[in-house]
Design a protein around this motif. Sequence first.
Motif, PDB file in Angstrom:
ATOM      1  N   THR A   1       0.770  -1.348  -0.087  1.00 30.15           N
ATOM      2  CA  THR A   1      -0.011   0.003   0.115  1.00 30.15           C
ATOM      3  C   THR A   1       0.982   1.453  -0.041  1.00 30.15           C
ATOM      4  OG1 THR A   1      -0.245  -0.048   2.565  1.00 30.15           O
ATOM      5  CG2 THR A   1      -1.944  -1.352   1.231  1.00 30.15           C
ATOM      6  N   THR A   2       2.134   1.197   0.022  1.00 30.23           N
ATOM      7  CA  THR A   2       2.978   2.168   0.177  1.00 30.23           C
ATOM      8  C   THR A   2       3.007   3.198  -1.145  1.00 30.23           C
ATOM      9  OG1 THR A   2       4.487   0.967   1.359  1.00 30.23           O
ATOM     10  CG2 THR A   2       5.559   2.998   0.467  1.00 30.23           C
ATOM     11  N   TYR A   3       2.762   2.615  -2.396  1.00 30.40           N
ATOM     12  CA  TYR A   3       2.774   3.703  -3.425  1.00 30.40           C
ATOM     13  C   TYR A   3       1.488   3.692  -4.218  1.00 30.40           C
ATOM     14  CZ  TYR A   3       7.628   2.341  -2.465  1.00 30.40           C
ATOM     15  OH  TYR A   3       8.907   1.874  -1.967  1.00 30.40           O
ATOM     16  N   GLY A   4       0.585   3.316  -3.606  1.00 28.78           N
ATOM     17  CA  GLY A   4      -0.999   3.453  -4.261  1.00 28.78           C
ATOM     18  C   GLY A   4      -1.529   2.163  -4.670  1.00 28.78           C
ATOM     19  N   GLU A   5      -2.590   1.932  -5.133  1.00 30.49           N
ATOM     20  CA  GLU A   5      -3.263   0.617  -5.469  1.00 30.49           C
ATOM     21  C   GLU A   5      -2.525  -0.125  -6.717  1.00 30.49           C
ATOM     22  OE1 GLU A   5      -7.261   1.919  -6.732  1.00 30.49           O
ATOM     23  OE2 GLU A   5      -7.669   2.728  -4.850  1.00 30.49           O
ATOM     24  N   GLY A   6      -2.910  -1.418  -6.583  1.00 30.42           N
ATOM     25  CA  GLY A   6      -2.396  -2.156  -7.542  1.00 30.42           C
ATOM     26  C   GLY A   6      -1.051  -2.607  -7.119  1.00 30.42           C
ATOM     27  N   PHE A   7      -0.357  -2.330  -6.187  1.00 29.80           N
ATOM     28  CA  PHE A   7       1.007  -2.936  -6.221  1.00 29.80           C
ATOM     29  C   PHE A   7       1.238  -3.840  -5.154  1.00 29.80           C
ATOM     30  CE2 PHE A   7       2.155   1.537  -7.533  1.00 29.80           C
ATOM     31  CZ  PHE A   7       3.462   1.082  -8.150  1.00 29.80           C
ATOM     32  N   PHE A   8       2.227  -4.831  -5.460  1.00 24.03           N
ATOM     33  CA  PHE A   8       2.094  -6.198  -4.297  1.00 24.03           C
ATOM     34  C   PHE A   8       3.477  -6.342  -4.250  1.00 24.03           C
ATOM     35  CE2 PHE A   8       1.533  -7.904  -8.689  1.00 24.03           C
ATOM     36  CZ  PHE A   8       2.569  -8.596  -8.547  1.00 24.03           C
ATOM     37  N   TYR A   9       3.865  -6.955  -3.199  1.00 28.40           N
ATOM     38  CA  TYR A   9       5.390  -7.539  -2.847  1.00 28.40           C
ATOM     39  C   TYR A   9       5.625  -8.797  -3.527  1.00 28.40           C
ATOM     40  CZ  TYR A   9       5.601  -4.381   1.091  1.00 28.40           C
ATOM     41  OH  TYR A   9       5.718  -3.210   1.946  1.00 28.40           O
ATOM     42  N   ILE A  10       6.919  -8.493  -4.274  1.00 25.11           N
ATOM     43  CA  ILE A  10       7.449  -9.784  -5.157  1.00 25.11           C
ATOM     44  C   ILE A  10       7.707 -10.603  -4.239  1.00 25.11           C
ATOM     45  CG2 ILE A  10       9.204 -10.689  -6.764  1.00 25.11           C
ATOM     46  CD1 ILE A  10       9.052  -7.799  -7.867  1.00 25.11           C
ATOM     47  N   PRO A  11       7.268 -11.960  -4.011  1.00 24.16           N
ATOM     48  CA  PRO A  11       7.672 -12.852  -2.851  1.00 24.16           C
ATOM     49  C   PRO A  11       9.203 -12.912  -2.540  1.00 24.16           C
ATOM     50  CG  PRO A  11       5.913 -13.823  -4.232  1.00 24.16           C
ATOM     51  CD  PRO A  11       6.228 -12.463  -4.999  1.00 24.16           C
ATOM     52  N   GLY A  12       9.368 -12.980  -1.520  1.00 23.75           N
ATOM     53  CA  GLY A  12      10.671 -12.961  -1.124  1.00 23.75           C
ATOM     54  C   GLY A  12      11.633 -11.948  -0.911  1.00 23.75           C
ATOM     55  N   THR A  13      10.907 -10.659  -1.262  1.00 24.65           N
ATOM     56  CA  THR A  13      11.618  -9.551  -1.493  1.00 24.65           C
ATOM     57  C   THR A  13      11.025  -8.094  -0.885  1.00 24.65           C
ATOM     58  OG1 THR A  13      10.551  -8.677  -3.486  1.00 24.65           O
ATOM     59  CG2 THR A  13      12.516 -10.330  -3.777  1.00 24.65           C
ATOM     60  N   GLU A  14      11.485  -7.185  -0.857  1.00 23.71           N
ATOM     61  CA  GLU A  14      10.938  -6.046  -0.410  1.00 23.71           C
ATOM     62  C   GLU A  14      10.513  -5.161  -1.463  1.00 23.71           C
ATOM     63  OE1 GLU A  14       9.504  -5.401   2.835  1.00 23.71           O
ATOM     64  OE2 GLU A  14      10.281  -7.432   3.139  1.00 23.71           O
ATOM     65  N   THR A  15      10.656  -5.616  -2.748  1.00 23.38           N
ATOM     66  CA  THR A  15      10.166  -4.601  -3.838  1.00 23.38           C
ATOM     67  C   THR A  15       8.733  -4.817  -4.283  1.00 23.38           C
ATOM     68  OG1 THR A  15      12.441  -4.886  -4.697  1.00 23.38           O
ATOM     69  CG2 THR A  15      10.830  -4.466  -6.312  1.00 23.38           C
ATOM     70  N   CYS A  16       8.177  -3.377  -4.393  1.00 19.11           N
ATOM     71  CA  CYS A  16       6.692  -3.557  -4.876  1.00 19.11           C
ATOM     72  C   CYS A  16       6.476  -3.569  -6.215  1.00 19.11           C
ATOM     73  CB  CYS A  16       6.010  -2.423  -4.231  1.00 19.11           C
ATOM     74  SG  CYS A  16       5.692  -2.415  -2.414  1.00 19.11           S
ATOM     75  N   LEU A  17       5.608  -4.490  -6.692  1.00 14.71           N
ATOM     76  CA  LEU A  17       5.500  -4.292  -8.552  1.00 14.71           C
ATOM     77  C   LEU A  17       3.925  -4.043  -8.677  1.00 14.71           C
ATOM     78  CD1 LEU A  17       6.722  -5.284 -11.090  1.00 14.71           C
ATOM     79  CD2 LEU A  17       5.940  -7.296 -10.595  1.00 14.71           C
ATOM     80  N   ARG A  18       3.804  -3.224  -9.692  1.00 13.95           N
ATOM     81  CA  ARG A  18       2.440  -3.328 -10.354  1.00 13.95           C
ATOM     82  C   ARG A  18       2.381  -3.654 -11.604  1.00 13.95           C
ATOM     83  NH1 ARG A  18      -1.154  -0.013 -13.066  1.00 13.95           N
ATOM     84  NH2 ARG A  18      -3.176   0.390 -11.927  1.00 13.95           N
ATOM     85  N   VAL A  19       1.628  -4.518 -12.163  1.00 12.65           N
ATOM     86  CA  VAL A  19       1.213  -4.871 -13.521  1.00 12.65           C
ATOM     87  C   VAL A  19       0.193  -4.066 -14.153  1.00 12.65           C
ATOM     88  CG1 VAL A  19       1.092  -6.961 -15.191  1.00 12.65           C
ATOM     89  CG2 VAL A  19       2.522  -7.020 -13.003  1.00 12.65           C
ATOM     90  N   GLY A  20       0.360  -3.248 -15.034  1.00 10.31           N
ATOM     91  CA  GLY A  20      -0.861  -2.549 -15.621  1.00 10.31           C
ATOM     92  C   GLY A  20      -0.686  -2.518 -17.057  1.00 10.31           C
ATOM     93  N   GLY A  21      -1.534  -1.899 -17.942  1.00 11.15           N
ATOM     94  CA  GLY A  21      -1.785  -1.888 -19.300  1.00 11.15           C
ATOM     95  C   GLY A  21      -2.635  -0.894 -19.823  1.00 11.15           C
ATOM     96  N   ARG A  22      -2.845  -1.114 -21.109  1.00  7.84           N
ATOM     97  CA  ARG A  22      -3.733  -0.145 -21.936  1.00  7.84           C
ATOM     98  C   ARG A  22      -4.313  -0.758 -23.345  1.00  7.84           C
ATOM     99  NH1 ARG A  22      -2.438   5.807 -22.904  1.00  7.84           N
ATOM    100  NH2 ARG A  22      -3.349   6.216 -20.564  1.00  7.84           N
ATOM    101  N   VAL A  23      -5.440  -0.792 -23.570  1.00 14.02           N
ATOM    102  CA  VAL A  23      -5.989  -1.021 -25.029  1.00 14.02           C
ATOM    103  C   VAL A  23      -6.838   0.148 -25.386  1.00 14.02           C
ATOM    104  CG1 VAL A  23      -7.379  -2.368 -26.347  1.00 14.02           C
ATOM    105  CG2 VAL A  23      -6.156  -3.603 -24.194  1.00 14.02           C
ATOM    106  N   ARG A  24      -6.172   0.777 -26.568  1.00 17.90           N
ATOM    107  CA  ARG A  24      -6.910   1.881 -27.204  1.00 17.90           C
ATOM    108  C   ARG A  24      -7.209   1.627 -28.682  1.00 17.90           C
ATOM    109  NH1 ARG A  24      -3.335   7.205 -27.406  1.00 17.90           N
ATOM    110  NH2 ARG A  24      -4.006   7.339 -25.033  1.00 17.90           N
TER     111      ARG A  24
END
Length: 447
Positions: free
Chosen positions: A41-64
């Motif tokens: 929750t540190t950097y906003g919605e959509g982030f999760f911790y990569i298992p085994g690390t303290e790195t937060c990752l967000r996977v996103g995208g767009r279709v236009r």
Amino acid sequence: MKLVQSLLIGSVAGLTLAAGAQAADLPAKKAAPVEYVRVCTTYGEGFFYIPGTETCLRVGGRVRAEILYTEPVARGDDAIGFYTRGRIQLDARTATAYGLLRSVVRFEITRTSGTPYNAVPGGISTSPNVAEAFIQFGGLTAGRVVSFFSNGDLATEHFGTLRFDDAPDVNLLAYTFTFGNGFSASISLEDGLDRRRNDFIVGGIASNALDYAGQRVPDLVANLKYDGTWGTAQISGAVHQIRSNNLVTLALPGVGTTANFPDTEYGFAAAAYLGVNLPQLAPGDALWLAATYTNGALAYMDGGNAGINSSPYNAVTANGGVGLVDAYVNPLTGDLDRGHGWSIAGGLRHYWTPSLRQSIFGSYMRVDYGAGASAFTAGGVVTGLTDFNEWRLGSNVIFSPVSGLDLGLEVIYARVDPRNRTFIPATGQIRGSDSGWEGRLRVQRDF
């Protein structure tokens, strides 16, 4: 008989108990710990911790998906164009003792058809692209990201082209100094190849057309920025190298014929940006303004468009009279003369309801060249470059029935007014002022 049965049953029970006791004495194998995915929750919605690390990752995208209508100039021109883009973005962030460590990768694949999106009528193109890929560590930024000349925090919600530095992505190496209370300053070395403008072919005096030589120094960009609750403000500056590969031959009195390359010139650009939040009108409302002056670095005010097409498309005609050129060879002196210009753009976004918003926007651009850029024919028609004005006015309406989904419709009117009537060698036409309409229908999903 009953005695025998009792003995057998007792024996089996005894053996079972003995076996159980021996099994209890054996070491038990522990189950492997389960690594659950934790929400970050540190950097906003959509982030999760990569298992085994303290790195937060967000996977996103767009279709236009877009359909564009423009007024055709000739019978061979396409009036309808289709545009589809898919985007995948990864954003990884880690808190360190030196500040935030952030890495972003954005992949885009675009499929287009029709002249409004392609230079050739009937053209179809597919372009995979690494739109952004950068690392931020403390104040350092390295990779491909929005130019520090631009202000990406402006609420510029338009689909088509306006004449200002509209947050283009470039390759760069930059450092940002944060002073607190919303103030910061950045200095950036940016790829000058992304900022070259010599798309124009000078009709009638083709020897004047600038042939860019190899890049020797990157563009130097700097800004001073403020971000606050009321909005954002920024002033920016850039220096751009103009190095010619034209071998110019001149006949000088008392000297004879000489052939030399023109001396290297340096263009520059300056801009001011202002964005104001207007929650007193409605939540999300915002006003923005951008003013730019360029001298020998016209790419900093053309909206990030490298291509220059006819008026129904970008309202700047190519290959005859009107165009964007950083510099040209003066036929009298053999030196490089710089083109210069200025532009002002702005817009207002208003939410009629939480799911329905509208933007109105426009831009004005003025471009000037020196006397050596053009020549007059016997009929008073200009060949070569001529000074011109261009203005644009448009509006769009966007409906968002659910979060992340935009259904938008936009209309833009553009007009270009050259100072003189111009001759287009490719078609043999003589053209003056020109104008055109374009309309876009967009469906976009962000996730």
